[in-house]
Structures are given as structure tokens and as C-alpha cells.
Design a protein around this motif. Structure first.
Motif, PDB file in Angstrom:
ATOM      1  N   LEU A  18       0.217   8.033 -10.143  1.00  0.00           N
ATOM      2  CA  LEU A  18      -0.353   8.214  -8.798  1.00  0.00           C
ATOM      3  C   LEU A  18      -1.795   7.717  -8.703  1.00  0.00           C
ATOM      4  O   LEU A  18      -2.322   7.538  -7.616  1.00  0.00           O
ATOM      5  N   LYS A  19      -2.410   7.495  -9.864  1.00  0.00           N
ATOM      6  CA  LYS A  19      -3.795   6.984  -9.873  1.00  0.00           C
ATOM      7  C   LYS A  19      -3.832   5.456  -9.987  1.00  0.00           C
ATOM      8  O   LYS A  19      -4.900   4.854  -9.932  1.00  0.00           O
ATOM      9  N   VAL A  20      -2.676   4.841 -10.195  1.00  0.00           N
ATOM     10  CA  VAL A  20      -2.626   3.379 -10.355  1.00  0.00           C
ATOM     11  C   VAL A  20      -2.738   2.728  -8.968  1.00  0.00           C
ATOM     12  O   VAL A  20      -2.015   3.119  -8.048  1.00  0.00           O
ATOM     13  N   PRO A  21      -3.636   1.748  -8.811  1.00  0.00           N
ATOM     14  CA  PRO A  21      -3.892   1.177  -7.478  1.00  0.00           C
ATOM     15  C   PRO A  21      -2.645   0.770  -6.680  1.00  0.00           C
ATOM     16  O   PRO A  21      -2.529   1.114  -5.504  1.00  0.00           O
ATOM     17  N   ILE A  22      -1.708   0.071  -7.311  1.00  0.00           N
ATOM     18  CA  ILE A  22      -0.534  -0.400  -6.553  1.00  0.00           C
ATOM     19  C   ILE A  22       0.308   0.782  -6.058  1.00  0.00           C
ATOM     20  O   ILE A  22       0.839   0.765  -4.947  1.00  0.00           O
ATOM     21  N   ILE A  23       0.396   1.831  -6.870  1.00  0.00           N
ATOM     22  CA  ILE A  23       1.194   3.008  -6.485  1.00  0.00           C
ATOM     23  C   ILE A  23       0.462   3.804  -5.400  1.00  0.00           C
ATOM     24  O   ILE A  23       1.074   4.308  -4.457  1.00  0.00           O
ATOM     25  N   THR A  24      -0.856   3.878  -5.526  1.00  0.00           N
ATOM     26  CA  THR A  24      -1.667   4.536  -4.494  1.00  0.00           C
ATOM     27  C   THR A  24      -1.454   3.849  -3.146  1.00  0.00           C
ATOM     28  O   THR A  24      -1.283   4.504  -2.118  1.00  0.00           O
ATOM     29  N   LYS A  25      -1.450   2.525  -3.173  1.00  0.00           N
ATOM     30  CA  LYS A  25      -1.238   1.766  -1.924  1.00  0.00           C
ATOM     31  C   LYS A  25       0.133   2.073  -1.319  1.00  0.00           C
ATOM     32  O   LYS A  25       0.257   2.235  -0.103  1.00  0.00           O
ATOM     33  N   GLY A  29       0.513   4.010   2.323  1.00  0.00           N
ATOM     34  CA  GLY A  29       0.938   3.126   3.415  1.00  0.00           C
ATOM     35  C   GLY A  29       0.032   1.917   3.581  1.00  0.00           C
ATOM     36  O   GLY A  29      -0.091   1.362   4.669  1.00  0.00           O
ATOM     37  N   LYS A  30      -0.612   1.506   2.494  1.00  0.00           N
ATOM     38  CA  LYS A  30      -1.585   0.402   2.586  1.00  0.00           C
ATOM     39  C   LYS A  30      -1.161  -0.839   1.805  1.00  0.00           C
ATOM     40  O   LYS A  30      -1.969  -1.714   1.523  1.00  0.00           O
ATOM     41  N   LEU A  31       0.095  -0.896   1.437  1.00  0.00           N
ATOM     42  CA  LEU A  31       0.579  -2.040   0.654  1.00  0.00           C
ATOM     43  C   LEU A  31       0.678  -3.276   1.546  1.00  0.00           C
ATOM     44  O   LEU A  31       1.191  -3.198   2.661  1.00  0.00           O
ATOM     45  N   SER A  32       0.196  -4.405   1.048  1.00  0.00           N
ATOM     46  CA  SER A  32       0.352  -5.659   1.801  1.00  0.00           C
ATOM     47  C   SER A  32       1.562  -6.420   1.260  1.00  0.00           C
ATOM     48  O   SER A  32       2.051  -6.129   0.160  1.00  0.00           O
ATOM     49  N   LEU A  33       2.002  -7.392   2.015  1.00  0.00           N
ATOM     50  CA  LEU A  33       3.130  -8.212   1.568  1.00  0.00           C
ATOM     51  C   LEU A  33       2.767  -8.952   0.278  1.00  0.00           C
ATOM     52  O   LEU A  33       3.587  -9.081  -0.631  1.00  0.00           O
ATOM     53  N   GLU A  34       1.520  -9.399   0.197  1.00  0.00           N
ATOM     54  CA  GLU A  34       1.080 -10.103  -1.021  1.00  0.00           C
ATOM     55  C   GLU A  34       1.102  -9.161  -2.230  1.00  0.00           C
ATOM     56  O   GLU A  34       1.463  -9.566  -3.336  1.00  0.00           O
ATOM     57  N   GLY A 147      10.965   2.086  -2.980  1.00  0.00           N
ATOM     58  CA  GLY A 147      11.654   1.036  -2.217  1.00  0.00           C
ATOM     59  C   GLY A 147      11.709   1.342  -0.731  1.00  0.00           C
ATOM     60  O   GLY A 147      11.448   0.471   0.107  1.00  0.00           O
ATOM     61  N   GLU A 148      12.028   2.592  -0.408  1.00  0.00           N
ATOM     62  CA  GLU A 148      12.100   2.983   1.011  1.00  0.00           C
ATOM     63  C   GLU A 148      10.725   2.919   1.666  1.00  0.00           C
ATOM     64  O   GLU A 148      10.582   2.480   2.805  1.00  0.00           O
ATOM     65  N   MET A 149       9.705   3.360   0.938  1.00  0.00           N
ATOM     66  CA  MET A 149       8.340   3.320   1.497  1.00  0.00           C
ATOM     67  C   MET A 149       7.883   1.875   1.710  1.00  0.00           C
ATOM     68  O   MET A 149       7.283   1.549   2.734  1.00  0.00           O
ATOM     69  N   ILE A 150       8.184   1.021   0.732  1.00  0.00           N
ATOM     70  CA  ILE A 150       7.804  -0.398   0.843  1.00  0.00           C
ATOM     71  C   ILE A 150       8.531  -1.035   2.034  1.00  0.00           C
ATOM     72  O   ILE A 150       7.935  -1.756   2.841  1.00  0.00           O
ATOM     73  N   THR A 157      13.891  -5.945   4.991  1.00  0.00           N
ATOM     74  CA  THR A 157      15.334  -5.687   5.048  1.00  0.00           C
ATOM     75  C   THR A 157      15.817  -5.220   3.672  1.00  0.00           C
ATOM     76  O   THR A 157      15.106  -5.363   2.671  1.00  0.00           O
ATOM     77  N   ASP A 158      17.029  -4.694   3.642  1.00  0.00           N
ATOM     78  CA  ASP A 158      17.582  -4.171   2.384  1.00  0.00           C
ATOM     79  C   ASP A 158      17.568  -5.216   1.265  1.00  0.00           C
ATOM     80  O   ASP A 158      17.293  -4.897   0.112  1.00  0.00           O
ATOM     81  N   ASP A 159      17.879  -6.465   1.622  1.00  0.00           N
ATOM     82  CA  ASP A 159      17.974  -7.492   0.575  1.00  0.00           C
ATOM     83  C   ASP A 159      16.602  -7.975   0.082  1.00  0.00           C
ATOM     84  O   ASP A 159      16.512  -8.839  -0.787  1.00  0.00           O
ATOM     85  N   GLN A 160      15.546  -7.385   0.632  1.00  0.00           N
ATOM     86  CA  GLN A 160      14.198  -7.704   0.138  1.00  0.00           C
ATOM     87  C   GLN A 160      13.645  -6.594  -0.765  1.00  0.00           C
ATOM     88  O   GLN A 160      12.623  -6.776  -1.420  1.00  0.00           O
TER      89      GLN A 160
END
Length: 216
Positions: A18-25, A29-34, A147-150, A157-160
Motif C-alpha cells: 500500500l506504500k508502493v507508488p503505483i499501488i497508491t495511485k 484513483g490517480k492512475l494514468s493510462l501511461e 483490475g476492477e479499480m483500473i 474494457t474487459d479485454d484491456q
């Protein structure tokens, strides 16, 4: 004892993630597509090794403990398609499959894969049940949730996101095989301690892989 110790390793691992940046994002709700593309790109480079180290481990397990060996073999069959699913998800995001296929491991993935292959090359590497406990735990308890949050955050879509969402289902079965292996009559305190140490090491290196996204 073993189940209790592994449970503690898992609790520590999950709270550290939970402290890892990508997981925190992802959680905030702050994850970008990149960010997501980078996550797929880097995970694929390590996941492709998964079935290979498990196969190597299985081949180094004596026939006398065939039941434990079969836990590894079942795991290999299930893991085999994972990297292809990652590639498809990446491609569905509009990226070239060649890019992900030619990607290199980040420094955390290098450490994780090196450790796995080192352990798998030893005689009777039953302690890798500890690694499988961590990796399957991610699938069973976290992947579908992520996966659901992303999917929601990025309107995908599901296939992404299928690599993540599929694991929540598939790893339910994996986990059952692992529990049978852990309760095997040959399990003694020395082996149990080795399994716990390998689980701890795997957890730390997996976390490092996620911390080092993009660091080649």
C-alpha cells in the motif's frame, strides 16, 4: 505453525504494498493510462519467467515426493498463458505487441527472477512453495480488485484488464493445490522455516519490482 507464519508474512506484504507508488495511485484513483501501460510492460518481463522457474523446480524434486512435485507441475500449466494475456491487454491499449515483447526487466524484476531461478536450481526446492504462496496470493486476493479499480478509473474494457481480472478466478484453484502441499506429511519445522524465509524474500522482491517500474 507454518500457516500462521505465512499469514503474517502476507499481512506484512499487503500493508507494505500500500506504500508502493503505483499501488497508491490505483487505490487513490490517480492512475494514468501511461502508468498502467508501464505496469503491464514491466510485469510481462517477469511473468514470462514464471512457468520456467516452476518447471525447473519441479524437475529438481525427487520422485519420492511426487505429490509435492505435482503441485509445481499443476502450477506451471496454469501460469503458462499469463504473459500472453499481458501482451494482449497491452496491444488492446493501442500499443505495439513488439514493444512489450522486446521490453527488458526492471531492476526489481531482475532480482526477483534471479532469486527464483537460483532457488529452483537447488535439489528438492520445496521452499518455493513460499514463493507460490505469495504470487498466488496476489492473484487470489489482490489482482481482480486492482483490475476492477483500473478498469473503472481509466474507463477500460474487459479485454484491456483481463490479466488482472482473470487471476481472481484462476488463482482460487491454484491456492487449493498449495494448501494441500503445505499440509503434506513430509512437512517438518526445518522445511517450514525455509518456506517462510522464501516467502518473505519473494514478497520483498515482488514489492521491489513494483517500486522500480521503468528503472532499467
Amino acid at each position: 505453525w507454518l500457516i500462521r507464519e505465512l499469514a503474517q508474512v502476507w499481512i506484512d506484504f499487503e500493508s507494505n504494498l500500500l506504500k508502493v507508488p503505483i499501488i497508491t495511485k490505483i487505490h487513490d484513483g490517480k492512475l494514468s493510462l501511461e502508468d498502467y501501460k508501464l505496469l503491464l510492460l514491466d510485469l510481462r518481463q517477469q511473468v514470462i519467467d514464471g512457468s520456467q522457474w516452476i518447471s525447473r523446480a519441479a524437475s529438481n524434486i525427487d520422485i519420492e515426493i511426487f505429490e509435492l512435485r505435482s503441485a509445481f507441475i499443476k502450477h506451471t500449466a496454469a501460469e503458462h498463458k499469463d504473459y500472453q494475456m499481458l501482451e494482449r491487454n497491452y496491444e488492446k491499449l493501442g500499443e505495439s505487441i513488439k514493444t512489450i515483447q522486446e521490453g527488458e526487466k526492471n531492476i526489481g524484476s531482475v532480482a526477483l527472477s534471479s532469486f527464483m531461478f537460483q532457488q529452483a536450481s537447488k535439489p528438492n526446492p520445496i521452499d518455493l512453495l513460499g514463493s507460490m504462496f505469495i504470487i498466488e496470493g496476489i492473484g487470489k486476493r489482490l489482482a481482480a480488485f486492482w483490475g476492477e479499480m483500473i478498469k473503472d478509473q481509466l474507463s477500460l474494457t474487459d479485454d484491456q484488464v483481463s490479466f488482472f481480472t482473470y487471476h481472481g478466478v484462476a488463482d482460487e484453484n491454484h491456492f487449493h493445490n498449495l494448501e494441500k502441499a503445505i499440509n503434506h506429511p513430509l512437512m517438518d519445522i526445518d522445511l517450514a522455516k525455509r518456506i517462510v524465509k522464501t516467502a518473505k524474500t519473494t514478497a520483498r522482491l515482488y514489492q521491489m519490482q513494483l517500486e522500480e517500474l521503468g528503472n532499467y
